[in-house]
Motif scaffolding. Structure first.
Motif, PDB file in Angstrom:
ATOM      1  N   MET A   1       0.855  -1.209   0.000  1.00  0.00           N
ATOM      2  CA  MET A   1       0.000   0.000   0.000  1.00  0.00           C
ATOM      3  C   MET A   1       0.890   1.258   0.000  1.00  0.00           C
TER       4      MET A   1
ATOM      5  N   MET B   1     -16.522  18.183 -15.530  1.00  0.00           N
ATOM      6  CA  MET B   1     -16.194  17.025 -14.686  1.00  0.00           C
ATOM      7  C   MET B   1     -15.218  17.401 -13.579  1.00  0.00           C
TER       8      MET B   1
ATOM      9  N   ASN C   1      -7.841  16.226 -13.477  1.00  0.00           N
ATOM     10  CA  ASN C   1      -8.866  15.219 -13.197  1.00  0.00           C
ATOM     11  C   ASN C   1      -8.258  14.014 -12.479  1.00  0.00           C
TER      12      ASN C   1
ATOM     13  N   ARG D   1      -7.674  14.702  -8.816  1.00  0.00           N
ATOM     14  CA  ARG D   1      -8.905  14.571  -8.020  1.00  0.00           C
ATOM     15  C   ARG D   1      -9.266  13.102  -7.796  1.00  0.00           C
ATOM     16  N   LEU D   2      -9.055  12.287  -8.829  1.00  0.00           N
ATOM     17  CA  LEU D   2      -9.353  10.857  -8.696  1.00  0.00           C
ATOM     18  C   LEU D   2      -8.477  10.199  -7.634  1.00  0.00           C
ATOM     19  N   GLU D   3      -7.304  10.787  -7.377  1.00  0.00           N
ATOM     20  CA  GLU D   3      -6.403  10.251  -6.355  1.00  0.00           C
ATOM     21  C   GLU D   3      -6.623  10.920  -4.997  1.00  0.00           C
ATOM     22  N   GLY D   4      -7.620  11.799  -4.936  1.00  0.00           N
ATOM     23  CA  GLY D   4      -7.868  12.502  -3.687  1.00  0.00           C
ATOM     24  C   GLY D   4      -6.919  13.663  -3.447  1.00  0.00           C
TER      25      GLY D   4
ATOM     26  N   ASP E   1     -16.992  19.502 -11.027  1.00  0.00           N
ATOM     27  CA  ASP E   1     -17.860  18.659 -10.184  1.00  0.00           C
ATOM     28  C   ASP E   1     -17.041  17.805  -9.217  1.00  0.00           C
ATOM     29  N   ALA E   2     -15.814  17.481  -9.627  1.00  0.00           N
ATOM     30  CA  ALA E   2     -14.947  16.652  -8.789  1.00  0.00           C
ATOM     31  C   ALA E   2     -14.277  17.489  -7.694  1.00  0.00           C
TER      32      ALA E   2
ATOM     33  N   ARG F   1       2.466  11.230  -0.282  1.00  0.00           N
ATOM     34  CA  ARG F   1       2.054  11.680  -1.610  1.00  0.00           C
ATOM     35  C   ARG F   1       1.785  13.170  -1.605  1.00  0.00           C
TER      36      ARG F   1
END
Lengths: 104, 166
Positions: free
Chosen positions: B1, B116, B31, B34-37, B119-120, B7
């Motif tokens: 992990m 997108m 984008n 954001r997908l990785e926080g 919104d993210a 990060r």
């Protein structure tokens, strides 16, 4: 590949905890992975999880954000609320799908 | 992990070019963050600003002149000679082909991609110097643009962020 016991069942996972065989998945496993992440699964979560599993089985790939939005009709904002800090990865892990490979 | 604490948790991405291939890397980076926080700021400057102008954002093109890496009819074809690249319609054609490939990968058009990212929870800004230079008005921008920033304000918002220039 390491094996792990989740919800009383032995499953094969990768180093990051993604199930390697979606057939080993069940709802109890989903609950346990989710609670490890601090997520309490609701109907809204299940809708995402079920779509991910169905779409992965049909197309062989974890759907991206746009597909979840356009095809499953789930708002992007909601996905970020349901699965904070990494919606697709978290949802995929809970759904027993492999780590997402799409860049979008 | 992966060790989450190690990060980067915030990025500020500058988009300075107005070609299709100049704009998309910044959008994909934002984008993807954001997908990785990861918190994401997008800052559009100079010709990159065309990506947030609602009349022009979905009309960005690939340069077929001055782009020696461009090959036809596909990525492993022969290099397009400069004079052919200058033929009217060539840039539109190359753009249409690339957009078709992008659609296959579920990469959205610029306007939808910005929506997108917004919104993210990504933040979208325009550069003040460019806005003044191009004589732009608030209603020229797509609704996702949060604010027009000076360079100083950009740095203020980027405290603790990694800054990526594209």
């Amino acid at each position: 590949m390491p094996e792990k016991i989740i919800a009383g069942q032995t499953v094969t996972v990768d180093e990051e905890g993604y199930l390697q065989n979606p057939a080993q998945w069940n709802r109890d496993i989903a609950q346990e992975i989710a609670s490890e992440m601090g997520i309490q699964l609701t109907d809204a979560h299940w809708k995402v999880i079920e779509f991910l599993r169905r779409d992965y089985q049909e197309r062989g790939a974890v759907p991206g954000m746009r597909r979840l939005n356009k095809v499953a009709g789930i708002a992007i904002k909601d996905l970020y609320t349901l699965f904070p800090d990494g919606p697709i990865k978290k949802a995929a892990r809970i759904a027993g799908c492999p780590k997402p490979t799409s860049c979008v | 992990m992966n060790d989450v604490a190690q990060r980067p948790r915030k990025v500020s991405i500058i988009v300075s070019r107005g070609t299709l291939d100049g704009v998309y890397p910044g959008l994909i980076l934002a984008n993807g963050a954001r997908l990785e926080g990861i918190e994401a700021n997008l800052f559009f400057t100079f010709f990159g600003l065309y990506a947030v102008l609602k009349r022009f954002q979905d009309k960005l093109r690939i340069a077929t002149v001055g782009n020696p890496a461009l090959r036809v009819p596909h990525a492993k074809g022969f290099p397009l000679p400069t004079l052919l690249g200058a033929v009217p319609g060539m840039s539109a054609l190359a753009t249409a082909i690339m957009k078709k490939e992008m659609e296959k990968l579920d990469i959205p058009p610029v306007s939808e991609f910005l929506q997108m990212i917004h919104d993210a929870g990504g933040h979208i800004f325009a550069c003040k110097a460019t806005v003044d230079m191009f004589h732009l008005q608030p209603d020229d921008f797509c609704p996702e643009v949060e604010k027009v920033l000076t360079v100083g304000e950009f740095y203020e918002r980027s405290v603790g962020a990694q800054i990526i220039f594209t």
